[in-house]
Design a protein around this motif. Structure first.
Motif, PDB file in Angstrom:
ATOM      1  N   SER A 135       0.828  -1.191   0.000  1.00 43.84           N
ATOM      2  CA  SER A 135       0.000   0.000   0.000  1.00 43.84           C
ATOM      3  C   SER A 135       0.878   1.263   0.000  1.00 43.84           C
ATOM      4  O   SER A 135       1.902   1.304   0.669  1.00 43.84           O
ATOM      5  N   GLY A 136       0.487   2.229  -0.794  1.00 38.26           N
ATOM      6  CA  GLY A 136       1.218   3.494  -0.814  1.00 38.26           C
ATOM      7  C   GLY A 136       2.355   3.527  -1.821  1.00 38.26           C
ATOM      8  O   GLY A 136       3.045   4.544  -1.968  1.00 38.26           O
ATOM      9  N   ALA A 137       2.558   2.443  -2.549  1.00 29.93           N
ATOM     10  CA  ALA A 137       3.670   2.374  -3.498  1.00 29.93           C
ATOM     11  C   ALA A 137       3.428   3.247  -4.729  1.00 29.93           C
ATOM     12  O   ALA A 137       4.360   3.712  -5.372  1.00 29.93           O
ATOM     13  N   GLY A 138       2.137   3.443  -5.058  1.00 30.58           N
ATOM     14  CA  GLY A 138       1.813   4.259  -6.219  1.00 30.58           C
ATOM     15  C   GLY A 138       1.043   3.515  -7.296  1.00 30.58           C
ATOM     16  O   GLY A 138       0.969   3.973  -8.438  1.00 30.58           O
ATOM     17  N   LYS A 139       0.454   2.383  -6.930  1.00 32.64           N
ATOM     18  CA  LYS A 139      -0.254   1.555  -7.920  1.00 32.64           C
ATOM     19  C   LYS A 139      -1.460   2.281  -8.519  1.00 32.64           C
ATOM     20  O   LYS A 139      -1.650   2.280  -9.736  1.00 32.64           O
ATOM     21  N   THR A 140      -2.262   2.890  -7.637  1.00 32.04           N
ATOM     22  CA  THR A 140      -3.441   3.600  -8.134  1.00 32.04           C
ATOM     23  C   THR A 140      -3.022   4.786  -8.994  1.00 32.04           C
ATOM     24  O   THR A 140      -3.599   5.022 -10.061  1.00 32.04           O
ATOM     25  N   ALA A 141      -1.998   5.489  -8.544  1.00 32.12           N
ATOM     26  CA  ALA A 141      -1.490   6.631  -9.310  1.00 32.12           C
ATOM     27  C   ALA A 141      -1.014   6.175 -10.690  1.00 32.12           C
ATOM     28  O   ALA A 141      -1.246   6.852 -11.698  1.00 32.12           O
ATOM     29  N   PHE A 142      -0.380   5.017 -10.737  1.00 29.34           N
ATOM     30  CA  PHE A 142       0.139   4.479 -11.994  1.00 29.34           C
ATOM     31  C   PHE A 142      -1.003   4.120 -12.951  1.00 29.34           C
ATOM     32  O   PHE A 142      -0.979   4.520 -14.123  1.00 29.34           O
ATOM     33  N   ALA A 161      10.596   0.427  -9.463  1.00 32.27           N
ATOM     34  CA  ALA A 161      11.170   1.202  -8.357  1.00 32.27           C
ATOM     35  C   ALA A 161      10.677   2.643  -8.467  1.00 32.27           C
ATOM     36  O   ALA A 161      11.325   3.500  -9.069  1.00 32.27           O
ATOM     37  N   ASN A 162       9.513   2.876  -7.872  1.00 36.86           N
ATOM     38  CA  ASN A 162       8.804   4.154  -8.048  1.00 36.86           C
ATOM     39  C   ASN A 162       9.320   5.265  -7.122  1.00 36.86           C
ATOM     40  O   ASN A 162      10.058   5.010  -6.190  1.00 36.86           O
ATOM     41  N   LYS A 163       8.891   6.455  -7.430  1.00 34.93           N
ATOM     42  CA  LYS A 163       9.183   7.685  -6.667  1.00 34.93           C
ATOM     43  C   LYS A 163      10.647   8.092  -6.743  1.00 34.93           C
ATOM     44  O   LYS A 163      11.219   8.601  -5.776  1.00 34.93           O
ATOM     45  N   GLN A 164      11.263   7.855  -7.908  1.00 35.88           N
ATOM     46  CA  GLN A 164      12.652   8.270  -8.096  1.00 35.88           C
ATOM     47  C   GLN A 164      12.792   9.792  -8.123  1.00 35.88           C
ATOM     48  O   GLN A 164      13.898  10.315  -8.131  1.00 35.88           O
ATOM     49  N   ASP A 165      11.676  10.510  -8.150  1.00 33.28           N
ATOM     50  CA  ASP A 165      11.727  11.973  -8.116  1.00 33.28           C
ATOM     51  C   ASP A 165      12.070  12.490  -6.727  1.00 33.28           C
ATOM     52  O   ASP A 165      12.527  13.614  -6.576  1.00 33.28           O
ATOM     53  N   LEU A 166      11.853  11.677  -5.697  1.00 31.81           N
ATOM     54  CA  LEU A 166      12.130  12.120  -4.335  1.00 31.81           C
ATOM     55  C   LEU A 166      13.628  12.031  -4.048  1.00 31.81           C
ATOM     56  O   LEU A 166      14.269  11.054  -4.422  1.00 31.81           O
ATOM     57  N   PHE A 167      14.175  13.054  -3.384  1.00 31.43           N
ATOM     58  CA  PHE A 167      15.621  13.026  -3.193  1.00 31.43           C
ATOM     59  C   PHE A 167      16.050  11.979  -2.153  1.00 31.43           C
ATOM     60  O   PHE A 167      17.193  11.596  -2.078  1.00 31.43           O
ATOM     61  N   GLY A 192      11.787   4.552 -11.888  1.00 29.33           N
ATOM     62  CA  GLY A 192      10.853   5.435 -12.572  1.00 29.33           C
ATOM     63  C   GLY A 192      10.089   6.276 -11.574  1.00 29.33           C
ATOM     64  O   GLY A 192      10.324   6.185 -10.366  1.00 29.33           O
ATOM     65  N   ALA A 193       9.202   7.103 -12.088  1.00 30.26           N
ATOM     66  CA  ALA A 193       8.379   7.942 -11.221  1.00 30.26           C
ATOM     67  C   ALA A 193       7.052   8.228 -11.896  1.00 30.26           C
ATOM     68  O   ALA A 193       7.016   8.703 -13.025  1.00 30.26           O
ATOM     69  N   VAL A 194       5.978   7.895 -11.194  1.00 26.49           N
ATOM     70  CA  VAL A 194       4.653   8.203 -11.726  1.00 26.49           C
ATOM     71  C   VAL A 194       4.473   9.719 -11.763  1.00 26.49           C
ATOM     72  O   VAL A 194       3.977  10.283 -12.728  1.00 26.49           O
ATOM     73  N   LYS A 195       4.953  10.364 -10.697  1.00 30.05           N
ATOM     74  CA  LYS A 195       4.809  11.820 -10.577  1.00 30.05           C
ATOM     75  C   LYS A 195       5.571  12.573 -11.653  1.00 30.05           C
ATOM     76  O   LYS A 195       5.126  13.590 -12.138  1.00 30.05           O
ATOM     77  N   GLY A 196       6.744  12.099 -12.019  1.00 31.51           N
ATOM     78  CA  GLY A 196       7.585  12.848 -12.934  1.00 31.51           C
ATOM     79  C   GLY A 196       7.222  12.638 -14.395  1.00 31.51           C
ATOM     80  O   GLY A 196       7.799  13.271 -15.267  1.00 31.51           O
TER      81      GLY A 196
HETATM   82  P1  GDP Z   1      -1.205   2.554  -3.837  1.00 33.80           P
HETATM   83  O1  GDP Z   1      -1.642   2.323  -2.428  1.00 33.80           O
HETATM   84  O2  GDP Z   1      -0.079   1.650  -4.215  1.00 33.80           O
HETATM   85  O3  GDP Z   1      -2.317   2.514  -4.836  1.00 33.80           O
HETATM   86  O4  GDP Z   1      -0.555   4.001  -3.868  1.00 33.80           O
HETATM   87  P2  GDP Z   1      -1.185   5.371  -4.427  1.00 33.80           P
HETATM   88  O5  GDP Z   1      -1.281   5.341  -5.896  1.00 33.80           O
HETATM   89  O6  GDP Z   1      -2.409   5.674  -3.653  1.00 33.80           O
HETATM   90  O7  GDP Z   1      -0.030   6.383  -4.051  1.00 33.80           O
HETATM   91  C1  GDP Z   1       0.334   6.660  -2.719  1.00 33.80           C
HETATM   92  C2  GDP Z   1       0.900   8.064  -2.637  1.00 33.80           C
HETATM   93  O8  GDP Z   1       2.147   8.160  -3.340  1.00 33.80           O
HETATM   94  C3  GDP Z   1      -0.023   9.110  -3.268  1.00 33.80           C
HETATM   95  O9  GDP Z   1      -0.026  10.246  -2.440  1.00 33.80           O
HETATM   96  C4  GDP Z   1       0.651   9.410  -4.600  1.00 33.80           C
HETATM   97  O10 GDP Z   1       0.388  10.716  -5.045  1.00 33.80           O
HETATM   98  C5  GDP Z   1       2.124   9.237  -4.263  1.00 33.80           C
HETATM   99  N1  GDP Z   1       2.952   8.893  -5.431  1.00 33.80           N
HETATM  100  C6  GDP Z   1       2.710   7.948  -6.377  1.00 33.80           C
HETATM  101  N2  GDP Z   1       3.697   7.919  -7.294  1.00 33.80           N
HETATM  102  C7  GDP Z   1       4.607   8.847  -6.916  1.00 33.80           C
HETATM  103  C8  GDP Z   1       5.875   9.284  -7.471  1.00 33.80           C
HETATM  104  O11 GDP Z   1       6.374   8.822  -8.497  1.00 33.80           O
HETATM  105  N3  GDP Z   1       6.506  10.273  -6.783  1.00 33.80           N
HETATM  106  C9  GDP Z   1       5.999  10.840  -5.650  1.00 33.80           C
HETATM  107  N4  GDP Z   1       6.707  11.804  -5.074  1.00 33.80           N
HETATM  108  N5  GDP Z   1       4.820  10.450  -5.119  1.00 33.80           N
HETATM  109  C10 GDP Z   1       4.130   9.467  -5.736  1.00 33.80           C
END
Ligand code: GDP
Length: 282
Positions: free
Chosen positions: A28-35, A182-188, A257-261
């Protein structure tokens, strides 16, 4: 009429190949939904605004398209001037992604049972092409998160190993590859993909060693479940994804990679390299 009907069926089969399914797993929180939301938005830019927000209680299956300039296994030698590129832009290759719902423990058990069902499916419509296991690379510095993540990945790989071993050698099943996104590579604070790989391998090694020890201890009494299996080989050799590929045939790749970037093209390649991995499974 029969020949014409047959012809039509054949034509349809060629024109729209069966959907290729990918399963999206990870803590949870990895970014799956965002992806998945991003892939949907990229697939239909016009309806970006009306994208439904996914609730975390339902399993979602979305059909998305591969960007036309991302090569697939079958067209990877295509040149940039190839007219089929234009055709691909008009008629993009589609694939389906299943995001797994729930929170915490529920998420893990649902994800694993979804994987089990899809991995065993002989039906071409639900056949699984690949697993995308998403991790938050900024969260992995935390020991407990690393352990949870590695445990989940270990269990996923064990399902795939069992599947690989059960396939009869005469009619070999195609192994299902795993992408560790390997998500969130945009974060330092994010760990680079190479160290994500090392940490996961080392943690999985610890998990399998303690499981192996548990099995040895338990073998003293007769309640041992012979379904229990150790990931990779049973030797003392330490675990690595290479070892798993070599011993079992299940391929694991760790790609940053990064979903955000993705939209800004600032942070490496966004989700591009994951799409390239998906393309190579098609
Ligand atoms: P899930 O639980 O795996 O579905 O995760 P979510 O898609 O809900 O994402 C969890 C949080 O991580 C959300 O606040 C997203 O905006 C954030 N997030 C997702 N991808 C990235 C990324 O590439 N970079 C950053 N900085 N945040 C991200």
């Amino acid at each position: 009429g029969v020949p014409i009907t047959l012809h039509l069926i054949f034509f349809q089969a060629v024109a729209s190949p069966p959907s290729s399914n990918f399963l999206l797993l990870g803590p949870s929180g990895a970014g799956k939904t965002a992806f998945t939301t991003l892939l949907e938005a990229k697939s239909s830019p016009a309806s970006k605004k009306s994208q439904s927000t996914h609730t975390s209680q339902q399993s979602t299956l979305v059909t998305v398209s591969l960007p036309p300039d991302v090569p697939t296994a079958s067209n990877r030698y295509r040149s940039v001037n190839d007219p089929s590129l234009k055709e691909a832009a008009r008629n993009p290759i589609k694939y389906r992604v299943r995001d797994t719902p729930g929170h915490g423990k529920l998420r893990v058990s649902q994800g694993l049972s979804e994987l089990q069902a899809m991995a065993q499916s002989k039906d071409i419509k639900t056949r699984l092409r690949g697993v995308v296991f998403m991790v938050d690379t900024a969260a992995l510095v935390d020991e407990a998160t690393l352990r949870d993540t590695a445990t989940y990945l270990h269990d996923v790989l064990l399902v795939l190993q069992k599947r690989a071993k059960n396939g009869s050698s005469s009619k070999r099943t195609t192994e299902i590859p795993v992408l560790v996104a390997a998500n969130k590579q945009d974060l330092f604070t994010a760990l680079p993909p190479g160290s994500v790989k090392e940490k996961l391998e080392a943690e999985i090694d610890r998990i399998r060693k303690s499981k192996n020890k548990g099995l040895l201890d338990a073998s003293a009494d007769s309640t041992l479940d012979d379904d229990e299996e150790i990931l990779g080989n049973d030797d003392l050799e330490s675990f690595s994804f290479k070892l798993l590929e070599h011993e079992v045939g299940v391929k694991v790749e760790v790609v940053g990679g990064a979903v955000k970037g993705d939209q800004q093209e600032e942070y490496g390649s966004g989700v591009r390299r994951w799409e390239e991995w998906i393309g190579m499974c098609l």
